[in-house]
Write an enzyme that holds these catalytic residues in place. Structure first.
Site: not given
Ligand SMILES: [Zn+2]
Length: 250
Positions: A46-47, A142, A105, A101, A198
């Protein structure tokens, strides 16, 4: 209907979506907590897009494995920065799965109906532009979702991907601790694993993931994309990547 709404929104740079329905029987996107194909592991990241994607992708590729990247639009980097574009193309062209995603965020459960769609469509549009795909899977920031988020995802043709294993890298686990989680889980040997990592954490890219891939493969797992671990298609449709223009800003 939806496609034309998205096309309109491109022109205006503002999301135009159907009004939130008031009927009680809303459809909901499927929520995925684990893989279904026996003996598979889906490593997810993610991210990003972020610089460590090169090392993660190479660690996977050199071991005959695939991963899945859930990209933000405006998080660690802006998705239309040239570096980010290059990173996304690199992972996609290496055969990894790309997915959403969402844009900034944000906790989608704290947003209005229009804001939820806005967070969603911007990343979908970016992936259409950069690599020519409309993702079939999204992960809410999250892991938070509610009925509105699931209905919006359903309308957008996407399934919601959570996880059944967390490396802990985003919540303070050291590399040693993350590796221990992978080691213990490999020994317990569940049928499948859907693992959260991540892309933005250096020790994940350089230490944990190479170790995890080796451990999991030694335990006999196939390391595949989320779509493959479910026996499904990764994208709603694919087309040609587009050439960047000045419109690529939102
Ligand atoms: Zn995230």
């Amino acid at each position: 209907m939806l496609f034309s709404a998205i096309a309109l929104s491109v022109l205006a740079c503002v999301a135009t979506v159907e009004a939130a329905p008031t009927n009680e029987k809303r459809q909901q996107a499927q929520v995925i907590y684990g893989c279904t194909q026996p003996n598979t592991v889906a490593l997810t990241f993610d991210d990003g897009p972020y610089w460590y994607i090169y090392d993660i992708s190479n660690a996977l590729t050199s071991r005959g494995a695939k991963g899945t990247f859930f990209f933000s639009g405006n998080n660690y980097q802006r998705i239309y920065d040239q570096g980010a574009i290059d990173q996304i193309k690199y992972a996609y062209n290496a055969g990894h799965q790309v997915a959403s995603h969402t844009w900034g965020h944000k906790d989608l459960t704290s947003l209005t109906w229009d804001q939820i769609h806005d967070e969603m469509w911007r990343v979908e549009l970016a992936l259409q532009r950069i690599v020519g795909v409309q993702p079939a899977f999204m992960r809410p920031p999250y892991g938070n979702y509610d009925d509105e988020v699931l209905y919006a995802s359903y309308i957008r043709g996407q399934k919601v991907v959570i996880w059944d294993f967390d490396s802990g890298d985003s919540v303070g686990a050291s590399a040693a601790e993350s590796k221990e989680r992978y080691r213990t889980t490999s020994l317990n040997r569940p049928s499948t694993l859907l693992a959260l990592n991540h892309e933005t954490i250096e020790s994940t890219a350089h230490d944990v993931i190479p170790y995890a891939i080796d451990r999991l493969q030694s335990a006999g797992y196939r390391l595949v994309t989320v779509a493959e671990c479910l026996g499904e298609q990764p994208y709603q449709w694919t087309g040609a990547p587009q050439t960047p223009t000045s419109d690529w800003r939102c």
